[in-house]
Design an enzyme around this catalytic site. Structure first.
Site, short mmCIF file in Angstrom:
data_model
loop_
_atom_site.label_atom_id
_atom_site.label_comp_id
_atom_site.label_asym_id
_atom_site.label_seq_id
_atom_site.Cartn_x
_atom_site.Cartn_y
_atom_site.Cartn_z
N ASP A 45 0.83 -1.19 0.00
CA ASP A 45 0.00 0.00 0.00
C ASP A 45 0.88 1.25 0.00
OD1 ASP A 45 -2.72 1.25 0.47
OD2 ASP A 45 -1.68 1.96 2.27
N GLU A 83 1.66 -0.55 -5.05
CA GLU A 83 0.73 0.51 -5.39
C GLU A 83 1.62 1.74 -5.61
OE1 GLU A 83 -3.40 2.42 -3.71
OE2 GLU A 83 -1.76 2.19 -2.29
#
Length: 715
Positions: free
Chosen positions: A359, A396
């Site tokens: 993330d 990401e």
């Protein structure tokens, strides 16, 4: 009273961080990093029958290289514990030591209890206790309101489990949430629904194998807590992007009630998914922690241990926030990078997971000048680690800091979420000719995305497997809502519909939300099939947003991070059109699996593969002739044909026809490879997969408006 300073260390190096049980069963070593501390105590908790909970504090007797460590005789599995740190209190310099606050060991493998949001969990005075300086040290004990770490054993019967190592070329990722997938799944016993055990149940495995996915990408399963603002609104942090512990699984997803049982349940889930041929990829949040709110946030672990080491701080002791969550872990420091690497190795070696999705990965690789650095020490360590370099690592590729969008700029062997793919495919299928003209381009970008996004991933020999293609994810509209809503409807989140993105590239097909207009519904279903079909025939690694194969709706909520209810849970009472969509998705994954030409590891070169000069990839317009420079850039171009010649692989060729025009049309297919003819094997205008259809000799075909077709060659 502050414990006495420790004597000279008895060992040259500290033992491994956290609590390590001794092989002879006589106790445990404990090691805690707190570089600026003056004393560190381990607090051992016991619960009596009538006397409640007792706390015994043990001062750590050794210190080296910023670690405080010692031996705890008699400590074994199941021991509940915490940490208290004595030291300077000077928030302006990043010193926030407060022995009144019970801290979690960052390496705790089990966590028991939860955070109760009261002023006592803050290291400084807040709310009604505020007197003068808001950062005065608060002397009240936080122990009644915070979790404890729990010592766990490593024993588990893996029954010969081994990594599956599915090649990325063969992978179909399925992003899902442990709770959402099975919370209402009828085949799963009621007491197991929404749990790790429910995810491992045969009814869930049957769906995954029927669908043809090769890996589940699970939203965070690290222990986490909900933010105070959500608790005040009667909601929870349902997605889990608020980590409380990087080694402990989240107990709220377990059927088991004790921390050892929770860990064993997670291991059982992984083992059973592997038996079904499905890998497990974890969405991991190492960019920030649950100590939200910057320097005025709670003191739960890292902030009380050594805020200056664990977090990015400015010259005033304030957090530098590139995550949007109030704090950012500082992986420039070796101890922080080591903690993350130790966590990753633990999940691979002890829990047998197959990879990670990072993330806000840019936040992990910001260097000394706060700029993104693809040669950041953490990325180098991850790429060279003998364990972690062999698993699937997906970035990401952005954060919310300055110059935070870095799609295509991570080093190999990282793969990346490809947001350019998402936006291009949505724009082609869900916007009209006028919108395309305003954008100023034709189908050239679409072709680039279909062929693996070489413009983004062509450097450093990365190849199409670096592109994780997706049209929807947990964050945003579901595919159903993408074709049913022009605007977000996030009212239930309690934020006045201000949260969530307003840039969705969605199209409601003329009616906002639910409708009984059959014409609108027909066009919506075809658009759904266009999106899923494009995803599963594109070069790269496809990622399905779980539930899209069922036409799942979140009622227009594009930020359901706090909705642990029917908005997020899958509804398994399927209407006929949903059964058709599920069958269609399964057909498309099987088509991809059966044709290597759809699963390329290298970019198409346009190289000759036959004596007649045929090429491995060729692009055509609606008239069957090769695309010209003018057609590529013409905003009015709404039809594109892509011929993937499979003869050099010894298999059938595949022709993809994408017609984005608003009207039915007649087009001419390109001449097939020598001696071959075409069969239509799938048409997005079909409600469910049908029988193959032969193509007439003149190669002229009637094509439905806004539709996608797949042809195979036959000899």
């Amino acid at each position: 009273m502050r414990p006495p300073a420790p004597p000279r260390p008895l060992r040259d190096l500290p033992p491994p961080a956290g609590v390590t049980l001794l092989p002879d069963g006589s106790g445990a070593d404990v090691s805690i990093f707190a570089d600026d501390a003056e004393a560190v105590e381990v607090c051992l908790f016991e619960t009596g029958d009538d006397s409640g909970e007792s706390e015994r504090r043990v001062a750590l007797s050794e210190r080296a290289h910023g670690f405080w460590f010692g031996r705890l005789p008699g400590v074994g599995e199941g021991q509940r514990y915490g940490v208290r740190v004595h030291g300077p209190w000077d928030p302006e310099r990043g010193w926030r030591h407060n022995p009144a606050k019970l801290l979690l060991d960052p390496y705790a493998r089990g966590i028991e209890g939860r955070v109760t949001w009261r002023p006592e969990v803050f290291g400084h005075s807040v709310g009604p206790t505020l007197v003068g300086d808001a950062r005065l040290r608060d002397e009240r004990d936080s122990a009644p309101y915070v979790p404890r770490g729990v010592v766990l054993g490593d024993g588990f019967d893996w029954a010969g489990d081994r990594p599956l190592h599915h090649p990325l070329t063969d992978s179909v990722l399925y992003e899902t949430h442990v709770r959402n997938l099975t919370r209402r799944l009828p085949g799963v016993p009621a007491h197991l629904r929404g749990t790790y055990a429910g995810l491992a149940h045969e009814a869930t495995l049957e769906h995954l194998t029927r669908l043809g996915v090769t890996a589940v990408e699970l939203l965070p399963v690290h222990a986490f807590t909900s933010e105070p603002a959500l608790v005040q609104r009667g909601l929870t942090n349902h997605w889990g992007y608020n980590t409380l512990g990087f080694f402990a699984p989240h107990a709220g997803y377990a059927h088991a009630s004790d921390p050892q049982g929770v860990l064993d349940e997670v291991k059982t889930m992984v083992r059973e998914l592997h038996r079904a041929g499905v890998e497990v990829i974890l969405d991991v949040v190492y960019n920030h922690t649950a100590e939200l709110g910057g320097h005025d946030g709670p003191t739960l672990a890292w902030r009380g241990l050594d805020a200056r080491t664990y977090y990015r701080l400015d010259e005033r002791g304030h957090d530098i926030d590139v995550t949007g969550c109030g704090n950012t872990l500082d992986l420039r420091h070796p101890v922080v990078a080591r903690m993350v690497l130790d966590s990753l190795r633990y999940w691979v070696q002890e829990v047998h997971v197959d990879g990670f999705r990072f993330d806000l990965a840019v936040a992990l690789a910001r260097g000394r000048n706060d700029d993104y650095d693809m040669d950041h020490p953490f990325l180098v360590a991850l790429r060279t680690d003998p364990v972690l370099s062999r698993v699937k690592n997906v970035a990401e590729p952005w954060d919310v800091g300055m110059h935070g969008w870095r799609t295509g700029q991570f080093p190999p062997p990282f793969s990346e979420w490809n947001d350019r793919y998402r936006d291009t495919v949505r724009s082609f299928w869900l916007t009209d000719v006028a919108a395309q003209a305003h954008a100023g381009h034709g189908v050239q970008d679409l072709a680039t995305r279909l062929a693996g996004s070489q413009d983004l991933f062509g450097a450093r020999d990365r190849g199409p497997i670096a592109s994780v293609n997706y049209v929807t994810a947990h964050d945003g509209f579901t595919a159903h809502d993408l074709v049913a809503y022009d605007h977000k409807h996030n009212g239930p989140n309690g934020e006045g519909n201000r949260d969530g993105s307003g840039h969705n590239l969605s199209w409601n097909h003329g009616v906002e939300g639910p409708t009984r207009d059959e014409e609108v519904l027909t066009r919506r279903r075809r658009s759904l099939r266009n999106l899923l079909g494009t995803l599963l025939v594109s070069t790269g690694v496809p990622m399905l947003n779980a539930g899209d194969e069922l036409g799942r709706t979140q009622r227009g909520n594009n930020n359901a991070y706090c909705q642990d209810n029917e908005i997020s849970w899958f509804d398994w009472e399927l209407a006929p059109w949903q059964e058709d969509l599920l069958a269609t998705t399964g057909f498309l994954t099987r088509l991809r699996r059966e044709h290597r030409v759809l699963r390329q590891r290298t970019f198409f070169q346009g190289r000759p593969v036959a004596d007649d000069g045929a090429q491995d990839v060729a692009w055509y317009g609606a008239d069957g002739s090769a695309m010209t420079d003018g057609a590529w850039g013409d905003p009015g171009t709404r039809t594109l044909q892509l011929l993937l010649d499979g003869t050099w692989l010894g298999e059938e060729s595949v022709l993809l026809v994408l017609h984005g025009g608003a009207q039915d049309t007649t087009l001419t297919l390109p001449r097939p490879p020598a001696g071959a003819s075409y069969r239509l094997v799938w048409d997005s205008a079909w409600e469910r997969p049908g029988d193959p259809q032969d193509v007439a000799a003149d190669l002229r075909e009637q094509v439905t408006a806004t539709s996608l077709r797949v042809y195979l060659t036959a000899r």
